[in-house]
Design a protein around this motif. Structure first.
Motif, PDB file in Angstrom:
ATOM      1  N   PHE A   1       0.817  -1.210   0.000  1.00  0.00           N
ATOM      2  CA  PHE A   1       0.000   0.000   0.000  1.00  0.00           C
ATOM      3  C   PHE A   1       0.856   1.268   0.000  1.00  0.00           C
ATOM      4  O   PHE A   1       1.871   1.350   0.678  1.00  0.00           O
ATOM      5  N   ARG A   2       0.391   2.274  -0.757  1.00  0.00           N
ATOM      6  CA  ARG A   2       1.021   3.581  -0.810  1.00  0.00           C
ATOM      7  C   ARG A   2      -0.044   4.662  -0.736  1.00  0.00           C
ATOM      8  O   ARG A   2      -1.123   4.533  -1.329  1.00  0.00           O
ATOM      9  N   GLY A   3       0.269   5.717  -0.007  1.00  0.00           N
ATOM     10  CA  GLY A   3      -0.695   6.794   0.154  1.00  0.00           C
ATOM     11  C   GLY A   3      -0.338   8.020  -0.679  1.00  0.00           C
ATOM     12  O   GLY A   3       0.784   8.145  -1.173  1.00  0.00           O
ATOM     13  N   TYR A   4      -1.298   8.915  -0.789  1.00  0.00           N
ATOM     14  CA  TYR A   4      -1.047  10.217  -1.415  1.00  0.00           C
ATOM     15  C   TYR A   4      -0.376  11.079  -0.349  1.00  0.00           C
ATOM     16  O   TYR A   4      -0.974  11.405   0.674  1.00  0.00           O
ATOM     17  N   ALA A   5       0.901  11.429  -0.573  1.00  0.00           N
ATOM     18  CA  ALA A   5       1.694  12.137   0.444  1.00  0.00           C
ATOM     19  C   ALA A   5       1.703  11.325   1.740  1.00  0.00           C
ATOM     20  O   ALA A   5       1.631  10.098   1.717  1.00  0.00           O
ATOM     21  N   THR A   6       1.760  11.997   2.875  1.00  0.00           N
ATOM     22  CA  THR A   6       1.863  11.275   4.168  1.00  0.00           C
ATOM     23  C   THR A   6       0.468  11.048   4.739  1.00  0.00           C
ATOM     24  O   THR A   6       0.084  11.643   5.764  1.00  0.00           O
ATOM     25  N   THR A   7      -0.277  10.145   4.118  1.00  0.00           N
ATOM     26  CA  THR A   7      -1.682   9.959   4.511  1.00  0.00           C
ATOM     27  C   THR A   7      -1.989   8.579   5.092  1.00  0.00           C
ATOM     28  O   THR A   7      -3.123   8.328   5.502  1.00  0.00           O
ATOM     29  N   LEU A   8      -1.016   7.676   5.101  1.00  0.00           N
ATOM     30  CA  LEU A   8      -1.264   6.350   5.688  1.00  0.00           C
ATOM     31  C   LEU A   8      -0.855   6.384   7.163  1.00  0.00           C
ATOM     32  O   LEU A   8       0.259   6.796   7.505  1.00  0.00           O
ATOM     33  N   ILE A   9      -1.738   5.927   8.019  1.00  0.00           N
ATOM     34  CA  ILE A   9      -1.519   6.025   9.467  1.00  0.00           C
ATOM     35  C   ILE A   9      -1.183   4.670  10.050  1.00  0.00           C
ATOM     36  O   ILE A   9      -1.886   3.672   9.817  1.00  0.00           O
ATOM     37  N   THR A  10      -0.088   4.634  10.807  1.00  0.00           N
ATOM     38  CA  THR A  10       0.320   3.452  11.565  1.00  0.00           C
ATOM     39  C   THR A  10       0.205   3.786  13.043  1.00  0.00           C
ATOM     40  O   THR A  10       0.739   4.802  13.496  1.00  0.00           O
ATOM     41  N   LEU A  11      -0.475   2.936  13.784  1.00  0.00           N
ATOM     42  CA  LEU A  11      -0.698   3.187  15.208  1.00  0.00           C
ATOM     43  C   LEU A  11      -0.414   1.916  15.999  1.00  0.00           C
ATOM     44  O   LEU A  11      -1.094   0.904  15.829  1.00  0.00           O
TER      45      LEU A  11
ATOM     46  N   LYS B   1      -1.996  22.150   4.323  1.00  0.00           N
ATOM     47  CA  LYS B   1      -2.394  23.001   3.199  1.00  0.00           C
ATOM     48  C   LYS B   1      -2.992  22.211   2.041  1.00  0.00           C
ATOM     49  O   LYS B   1      -3.983  22.631   1.433  1.00  0.00           O
ATOM     50  N   ASP B   2      -2.379  21.082   1.703  1.00  0.00           N
ATOM     51  CA  ASP B   2      -2.882  20.298   0.572  1.00  0.00           C
ATOM     52  C   ASP B   2      -4.240  19.686   0.926  1.00  0.00           C
ATOM     53  O   ASP B   2      -4.370  18.953   1.916  1.00  0.00           O
ATOM     54  N   LYS B   3      -5.247  19.965   0.111  1.00  0.00           N
ATOM     55  CA  LYS B   3      -6.619  19.553   0.436  1.00  0.00           C
ATOM     56  C   LYS B   3      -6.770  18.039   0.472  1.00  0.00           C
ATOM     57  O   LYS B   3      -7.409  17.487   1.369  1.00  0.00           O
ATOM     58  N   THR B   4      -6.172  17.331  -0.517  1.00  0.00           N
ATOM     59  CA  THR B   4      -6.311  15.871  -0.559  1.00  0.00           C
ATOM     60  C   THR B   4      -5.657  15.232   0.661  1.00  0.00           C
ATOM     61  O   THR B   4      -6.237  14.337   1.294  1.00  0.00           O
ATOM     62  N   THR B   5      -4.452  15.692   1.004  1.00  0.00           N
ATOM     63  CA  THR B   5      -3.761  15.153   2.181  1.00  0.00           C
ATOM     64  C   THR B   5      -4.576  15.416   3.439  1.00  0.00           C
ATOM     65  O   THR B   5      -4.766  14.520   4.272  1.00  0.00           O
ATOM     66  N   ARG B   6      -5.055  16.648   3.597  1.00  0.00           N
ATOM     67  CA  ARG B   6      -5.844  17.016   4.788  1.00  0.00           C
ATOM     68  C   ARG B   6      -7.101  16.154   4.902  1.00  0.00           C
ATOM     69  O   ARG B   6      -7.409  15.607   5.973  1.00  0.00           O
ATOM     70  N   THR B   7      -7.799  16.000   3.807  1.00  0.00           N
ATOM     71  CA  THR B   7      -9.049  15.221   3.820  1.00  0.00           C
ATOM     72  C   THR B   7      -8.782  13.760   4.161  1.00  0.00           C
ATOM     73  O   THR B   7      -9.485  13.162   4.975  1.00  0.00           O
ATOM     74  N   HIS B   8      -7.743  13.177   3.544  1.00  0.00           N
ATOM     75  CA  HIS B   8      -7.428  11.770   3.789  1.00  0.00           C
ATOM     76  C   HIS B   8      -7.020  11.524   5.234  1.00  0.00           C
ATOM     77  O   HIS B   8      -7.482  10.558   5.864  1.00  0.00           O
TER      78      HIS B   8
END
Length: 384
Positions: free
Chosen positions: A29-39, A65-72
């Motif tokens: 799996f790969r995300g758009y920018a830093t959007t994948l969360i590991t917890l 700032k980036d809308k897609t990153t923020r939303t994801h």
């Protein structure tokens, strides 16, 4: 979400083979920018504290700032919170959450959400946002699992290997010229014999040095197997200078044909009693049972994915055996199905020759039944 049973997306992993399959799945799996969360959540941490942190991260993410990153990121955090709220704390071994939107291609995203309860405890709390999932803690669990060192030595050649979980790995090969027998007589023969014995002692010490270097610092080393043809293995232990801490870990001294990969396999085979708790030996014993059913009790066995799944759904599968070579998606799917049906699923790891037999002869899937297979066939006909 209940931790007592495996709901959709929650994996209760029991073995290193299952853990390895899960890690390989996450790496896709790969995300758009830093959007994948590991917890990662340790077992003692109260869940309300975790939820407070996640809500705080949601607020912080509003500054992206980036809308897609923020939303994801915000959407992912919101979904994690909704799934975790209501729980007092994580399971005893802790848990890891992997969530986010996998980017199939720009503008095309797929929601990914996995919770894993690992076979070894999670001792830390960690929150990471990145372009990929962070599996380092899970990988460390595989590396720190119980290991067995293997030394196969013959005249002038040796191989060092490690057996960990369901796989062995050759670490080092050692070669050194030690002459064979000589036809000379008289004093020449005695002198030649002394020279040969000296060279053999030098070789054994060289092997011991490599073994000390490889195994003394190895995490989780539980024991050592020393093998080889004829008296070479005993000569090595007597003359080689193996560190006393490793000598104390020698579980067995067994025969093996030669100092190569075949010799490593033979050393494992001849030490099955001492290695009976390893996944490698368990897999061999499991496949022995499968072959016994195939020859002696074929009416209590079905194979192929479709038949095995039907047997699980009907509740007549006692044990399901699946090959790791089929891939992590197939393995984890059948493990989850087994958990939901209360059926024990065993995985034959890569690197075990019997795993190839399982794939080639049975399509990678076998179910051992608690009732004759004709019941399954009868039900299938009736359903039509």
């Amino acid at each position: 979400m209940s931790f007592g049973r495996p709901p959709n997306g929650v994996y209760f992993l029991k073995t290193g083979v299952e853990l390895r399959a899960f890690i390989n799945l996450l790496r896709k799996f790969r995300g758009y920018a830093t959007t994948l969360i590991t917890l990662y959540i340790n077992g003692e941490r109260p869940m309300p504290d975790v939820l407070t942190l996640l809500r705080s991260e949601w607020s912080t993410a509003s500054n992206i700032k980036d809308k897609t990153t923020r939303t994801h990121v915000q959407d992912t955090l919101e979904r994690i919170v909704n799934n975790l709220k209501g729980e007092a704390k994580a399971p005893e071994n802790g848990m890891a959450v992997f969530a986010g939107f996998h980017m199939i291609n720009p503008g095309n995203y797929e929601w990914v959400y996995y919770v894993v309860v690992p076979p070894q405890p999670v001792y830390t709390f960690k929150y990471i946002c990145d372009t990929a999932f962070h599996t380092e803690l899970l990988e460390d669990m595989i590396k720190s699992s119980v290991a067995y060192g293997i030394i196969v030595v013959e005249r002038g050649e040796a191989v060092l290997a490690v057996l960990r979980g369901g796989q062995y790995e050759v670490l080092k090969t050692v070669q050194f010229f030690v002459p064979g027998k000589h036809s000379a007589g008289g004093q020449s023969a005695n002198r030649y014999k002394r020279q040969t014995e000296h060279l053999a002692e030098v070789f054994y010490k060289l092997v011991a040095e490599e073994a000390n270097r490889a195994f003394l610092s190895m995490p989780g080393l539980k024991g050592l197997i020393v093998a080889g043809p004829g008296p070479t293995k005993e000569d090595f232990l007597e003359e080689g200078g193996l560190d006393y801490r490793l000598r104390d870990k020698v579980l067995a001294v067994v025969s093996a044909c030669c100092a190569n990969e075949y010799g490593v396999k033979e050393a494992i085979m001849n030490s099955q009693e001492q290695l009976k708790e390893t996944e490698y030996v368990k897999a061999k014993e499991l496949m022995d049972r499968v072959m016994y059913y195939a020859v002696k009790k074929s009416e209590y066995m079905v194979y192929g994915k479709e038949n095995v799944v039907r047997a699980m759904d009907m509740g007549i599968a006692e044990v399901v055996v699946v090959a790791e070579e089929l891939g992590e998606d197939e393995v984890l799917d059948i493990v989850m199905r087994g958990d939901s049906k209360g059926v024990k699923v065993e995985i034959v790891p890569r690197g075990v020759e019997e795993g190839k037999t399982l794939v080639q002869a049975f399509g990678g899937y076998v179910a051992l039944l608690n009732t004759p297979a004709w019941v399954l066939e009868q039900q299938t006909v009736a359903a039509r």
